[in-house]
Scaffold this motif. Structure first.
Motif, PDB file in Angstrom:
ATOM      1  N   TYR A 135       0.468  -1.278  -0.049  1.00  0.00           N
ATOM      2  CA  TYR A 135      -0.028   0.091  -0.173  1.00  0.00           C
ATOM      3  C   TYR A 135       1.327   1.271  -0.027  1.00  0.00           C
ATOM      4  CZ  TYR A 135      -2.816  -3.699   1.184  1.00  0.00           C
ATOM      5  OH  TYR A 135      -3.161  -4.922   0.973  1.00  0.00           O
ATOM      6  N   ARG A 136       1.929   1.502   0.812  1.00  0.00           N
ATOM      7  CA  ARG A 136       2.803   2.388   0.552  1.00  0.00           C
ATOM      8  C   ARG A 136       3.569   3.137  -0.990  1.00  0.00           C
ATOM      9  NH1 ARG A 136       4.547   0.713   5.625  1.00  0.00           N
ATOM     10  NH2 ARG A 136       4.412   2.814   7.156  1.00  0.00           N
ATOM     11  N   ARG A 137       4.289   1.388  -1.949  1.00  0.00           N
ATOM     12  CA  ARG A 137       4.245   1.275  -2.915  1.00  0.00           C
ATOM     13  C   ARG A 137       2.863   2.214  -3.797  1.00  0.00           C
ATOM     14  NH1 ARG A 137       6.233  -3.459  -1.982  1.00  0.00           N
ATOM     15  NH2 ARG A 137       4.571  -4.391  -3.356  1.00  0.00           N
ATOM     16  N   ALA A 138       1.676   2.205  -3.567  1.00  0.00           N
ATOM     17  CA  ALA A 138       0.766   2.192  -4.007  1.00  0.00           C
ATOM     18  C   ALA A 138       0.624   3.552  -4.440  1.00  0.00           C
ATOM     19  CB  ALA A 138      -0.512   1.490  -3.873  1.00  0.00           C
ATOM     20  N   THR A 139       1.263   4.611  -3.329  1.00  0.00           N
ATOM     21  CA  THR A 139       1.163   5.798  -2.638  1.00  0.00           C
ATOM     22  C   THR A 139       2.123   6.830  -3.487  1.00  0.00           C
ATOM     23  OG1 THR A 139       2.116   5.583  -0.764  1.00  0.00           O
ATOM     24  CG2 THR A 139      -0.917   5.596  -0.666  1.00  0.00           C
ATOM     25  N   ARG A 140       3.268   6.185  -4.318  1.00  0.00           N
ATOM     26  CA  ARG A 140       4.283   6.965  -4.175  1.00  0.00           C
ATOM     27  C   ARG A 140       4.903   6.805  -5.891  1.00  0.00           C
ATOM     28  NH1 ARG A 140       9.170   5.024   0.266  1.00  0.00           N
ATOM     29  NH2 ARG A 140       7.610   5.109   2.452  1.00  0.00           N
ATOM     30  N   LEU A 141       4.953   8.284  -6.103  1.00  0.00           N
ATOM     31  CA  LEU A 141       5.053   8.553  -7.563  1.00  0.00           C
ATOM     32  C   LEU A 141       6.682   8.366  -7.821  1.00  0.00           C
ATOM     33  CD1 LEU A 141       1.958  10.832  -8.150  1.00  0.00           C
ATOM     34  CD2 LEU A 141       2.041   8.748  -7.788  1.00  0.00           C
ATOM     35  N   GLN A 142       7.196   8.578  -6.567  1.00  0.00           N
ATOM     36  CA  GLN A 142       8.763   8.704  -6.993  1.00  0.00           C
ATOM     37  C   GLN A 142       9.424   8.146  -5.860  1.00  0.00           C
ATOM     38  OE1 GLN A 142       8.913  12.402  -7.884  1.00  0.00           O
ATOM     39  NE2 GLN A 142      10.230  13.031  -6.560  1.00  0.00           N
ATOM     40  N   ARG A 143      10.847   7.701  -5.990  1.00  0.00           N
ATOM     41  CA  ARG A 143      11.377   7.614  -4.327  1.00  0.00           C
ATOM     42  C   ARG A 143      11.698   8.814  -3.772  1.00  0.00           C
ATOM     43  NH1 ARG A 143      16.910   3.865  -4.840  1.00  0.00           N
ATOM     44  NH2 ARG A 143      17.549   3.487  -2.547  1.00  0.00           N
ATOM     45  N   LEU A 144      11.374   8.302  -2.745  1.00  0.00           N
ATOM     46  CA  LEU A 144      12.190   9.253  -1.026  1.00  0.00           C
ATOM     47  C   LEU A 144      12.774   9.315  -1.211  1.00  0.00           C
ATOM     48  CD1 LEU A 144       9.114   8.546  -1.142  1.00  0.00           C
ATOM     49  CD2 LEU A 144       8.878   8.622   1.300  1.00  0.00           C
ATOM     50  N   THR A 145      13.916  10.334  -0.793  1.00  0.00           N
ATOM     51  CA  THR A 145      14.532  10.530   0.113  1.00  0.00           C
ATOM     52  C   THR A 145      14.869   9.930   1.156  1.00  0.00           C
ATOM     53  OG1 THR A 145      14.615  12.856   1.150  1.00  0.00           O
ATOM     54  CG2 THR A 145      15.376  12.714  -1.578  1.00  0.00           C
ATOM     55  N   MET A 146      16.448   9.471   1.952  1.00  0.00           N
ATOM     56  CA  MET A 146      16.004   9.001   2.854  1.00  0.00           C
ATOM     57  C   MET A 146      15.721   9.592   3.581  1.00  0.00           C
ATOM     58  SD  MET A 146      17.298   5.879   3.071  1.00  0.00           S
ATOM     59  CE  MET A 146      17.528   5.610   4.771  1.00  0.00           C
ATOM     60  N   ALA A 147      16.136  11.247   3.796  1.00  0.00           N
ATOM     61  CA  ALA A 147      15.659  11.684   5.051  1.00  0.00           C
ATOM     62  C   ALA A 147      14.010  12.002   5.029  1.00  0.00           C
ATOM     63  CB  ALA A 147      16.063  12.856   4.910  1.00  0.00           C
ATOM     64  N   ALA A 148      13.303  11.928   3.899  1.00  0.00           N
ATOM     65  CA  ALA A 148      11.926  11.459   3.758  1.00  0.00           C
ATOM     66  C   ALA A 148      10.807  10.547   4.241  1.00  0.00           C
ATOM     67  CB  ALA A 148      11.270  12.010   2.466  1.00  0.00           C
ATOM     68  N   GLU A 149      11.896   9.794   3.920  1.00  0.00           N
ATOM     69  CA  GLU A 149      11.546   8.182   4.495  1.00  0.00           C
ATOM     70  C   GLU A 149      11.341   8.171   5.636  1.00  0.00           C
ATOM     71  OE1 GLU A 149       9.786   4.526   3.738  1.00  0.00           O
ATOM     72  OE2 GLU A 149      11.476   5.292   2.066  1.00  0.00           O
ATOM     73  N   LEU A 150      12.667   8.638   6.995  1.00  0.00           N
ATOM     74  CA  LEU A 150      12.651   8.541   8.278  1.00  0.00           C
ATOM     75  C   LEU A 150      11.339   9.432   8.442  1.00  0.00           C
ATOM     76  CD1 LEU A 150      15.727   9.278   9.463  1.00  0.00           C
ATOM     77  CD2 LEU A 150      14.819   7.282   9.797  1.00  0.00           C
ATOM     78  N   GLN A 151      11.338  10.305   7.711  1.00  0.00           N
ATOM     79  CA  GLN A 151       9.803  10.782   8.251  1.00  0.00           C
ATOM     80  C   GLN A 151       8.859  11.231   8.036  1.00  0.00           C
ATOM     81  OE1 GLN A 151      11.473  13.168  10.475  1.00  0.00           O
ATOM     82  NE2 GLN A 151      11.622  15.223   9.851  1.00  0.00           N
ATOM     83  N   TRP A 152       8.603  10.264   7.085  1.00  0.00           N
ATOM     84  CA  TRP A 152       7.212   9.711   6.711  1.00  0.00           C
ATOM     85  C   TRP A 152       6.762   8.523   7.642  1.00  0.00           C
ATOM     86  CZ3 TRP A 152       3.058  11.774   3.687  1.00  0.00           C
ATOM     87  CH2 TRP A 152       3.493  13.019   3.200  1.00  0.00           C
TER      88      TRP A 152
END
Length: 379
Positions: A135-152
Motif C-alpha cells: 500500500y505504501r508503494r501504491a501511494t508513491r509516484l517516485q522514490r523518497l530520499t532517505m530523510a523523507a523516508e524517516l519523516q513519513w
C-alpha cells in the motif's frame, strides 16, 4: 446450519495483509452484485488516487475525487448500472476510496451495506500498513530520499478527528522533506499537537527531528506534561549535539471540552486563528529552541479557542518563505490562501495553503521544507 455469508470483517482479518483489496472485491461480487471494483489510495501529496487492483489502470476520476474530498458516498446510475464511491477512512484519516459498480437496485440500504464494507476495509488497510509495503508503494509516484523516508515513517497519520475536532497536516516537498515534522495524539478530552522545524538539511536534519519527536513521545507516554516533554527533548538533543543543532518546536495541549490551549513556544513555528471572517495571530513569547543549551527550562502560555475556530500552525518554511526576495508568505499571501479554505474541511485546507505556497514561489525551488497543520474545533 446458517447460510448467512461470513462478515467481511472476519474475511479481512483472516486474509494475508497484502491481499485485502482482492478479498473485499470478491465479497462484493458474491454478495452485492458487483461488477467492476477498485480500491484507490491517496498519494503522498493527496492530489491523486492510485488504483490497487489494476495498478496500470486509470487513476481516480472526478467522482472519486469528490468522494475523497467530501468524505461522503457518491452514488448514481450510468448505462443501466449503479455506481458507488465510498470513502476509506479511519478515525478521521483519509486513506482513499472504494469504487463499486453493481447491478443491485440503488437505495439507502445498498449504500449502507457498501459503506460497511468500506469501513471494514479501511480499518484493515490501516493495520496492514505496518506489515506489508504494497500500500505504501501504491501511494508513491517516485522514490523518497532517505530523510523523507524517516519523516513519513515517523508521522502519526495525515488527519485525525471525531465529532469534536478535525486535525490535518501536510509535509512538503513530499519526496524530499528533511527536518520539518508534525505529531499529534488524542487522550480523552486532550489533544496534543506539535510542529517541529529541525535544524540543518538532509538526513542530519531528519535524524535530529526523529530524536526530538521520540523524546517527546517518551515523556508523554510516561505521563509528562508539555513542559516536561519539551525539557526532556531539549536535554536529549543537547546530549547528542552539544548545542550545535536544535529543533524549533511549538507544543500545544488542547482541551477539547472548553477550548483552553496550553502552549510551549520553543522557536519558529507560528499559529493563527481563523474566527468567522477574521484572523487572529497567536502571540506567544518565544523561548529557546530545543537542544540549544543544556538544562533549558520552559514555561507554558495560554490562549482560548471558541467553537468553530480554525487553528493553523505552520513551520518557518511556510510563514518565512521569501522566494525571489518577495515579502514573507506569512505576511498576507498565507492569509489570502487561508481565506479560501473557509468552506473546506481541515483535510482540504492544508492542501490549499500549501498550493498557495507553491504558487507564491512562481516555479522556483523552495529554499526550505515546510509543514502546515490545521485544526478545526467543532466542540
Amino acid at each position: 446450519m446458517s447460510d448467512r455469508p461470513t462478515p467481511v470483517g472476519a474475511l479481512l482479518r483472516a486474509a494475508p495483509p497484502d491481499r485485502l483489496p482482492e478479498v473485499a472485491a470478491e465479497h462484493l461480487r458474491r454478495h452485492h452484485g458487483a461488477g467492476r471494483v477498485e480500491v484507490l489510495l491517496g498519494d503522498l501529496t493527496l492530489t491523486g488516487l492510485r488504483p490497487l487492483l489494476e495498478p496500470a489502470g486509470p487513476a481516480g476520476d472526478a467522482l472519486a475525487a469528490r468522494c475523497f474530498g467530501s468524505q461522503r458516498p457518491v452514488v448514481g446510475d450510468t448505462s443501466g448500472s449503479r455506481y458507488a464511491y465510498l470513502p476509506l477512512s479511519v478515525w478521521g484519516e483519509r486513506l482513499g476510496v472504494l469504487s463499486v459498480h453493481t447491478s443491485l437496485p440503488a437505495g439507502a440500504a445498498l449504500t449502507d451495506q457498501l459503506s460497511t464494507v468500506a469501513d471494514e476495509l479501511a480499518v484493515a488497510l490501516r493495520a496492514a500498513g505496518a506489515v506489508t509495503d504494497r500500500y505504501r508503494r501504491a501511494t508513491r509516484l517516485q522514490r523518497l530520499t532517505m530523510a523523507a523516508e524517516l519523516q513519513w515513517e515517523l508521522l502519526p497519520g495525515r488527519s485525525l478527528g471525531d465529532e469534536r475536532f478535525l486535525v490535518a497536516g501536510q509535509l512538503e516537498p513530499a519526496y524530499a522533506v528533511f527536518g520539518d515534522h508534525f505529531d499529534w495524539v488524542l487522550d480523552g478530552d486532550r489533544l496534543t499537537v506539535t510542529v517541529l522545524n529541525g535544524y540543518g538539511d538532509g538526513l542530519d536534519a531528519a535524524v535530529l527531528t526523529t530524536v526530538a519527536v521520540n523524546a517527546m513521545r517518551n515523556a508523554r507516554r510516561a505521563g509528562a506534561n508539555i513542559v516536561e516533554q519539551a525539557e526532556l527533548a531539549s536535554d536529549a538533543l543537547y546530549a547528542r549535539y552539544g548545542g550545535a543543532a536544535h529543533a524549533a518546536t511549538l507544543l500545544l495541549e488542547i482541551d477539547l471540552v472548553g477550548g483552553r490551549v496550553e502552549a510551549v513556544d520553543a522557536g519558529s513555528p507560528r499559529a493563527v486563528i481563523a474566527r468567522e471572517r477574521d484572523f487572529h495571530p497567536v502571540t506567544l513569547e518565544q523561548q529557546l529552541p530545543l537542544g540549544m543549551f543544556g538544562d533549558s527550562r520552559y514555561e507554558t502560555q495560554r490562549f482560548l479557542l471558541e467553537p468553530g475556530d480554525r487553528l493553523l500552525v505552520v513551520s518557518d518554511g511556510v510563514h518565512a518563505a521569501t522566494p525571489g526576495g518577495r515579502a514573507p508568505y506569512g505576511e498576507s499571501a498565507m492569509l489570502a490562501a487561508l481565506r479560501r479554505t473557509r468552506l473546506q474541511p481541515a483535510t482540504e485546507a492544508v492542501g490549499t495553503v500549501m498550493r498557495g505556497l507553491r504558487d507564491y514561489h512562481a516555479g522556483t525551488d523552495p529554499a526550505d521544507d515546510a509543514v502546515t497543520v490545521c485544526l478545526d474545533w467543532r466542540r
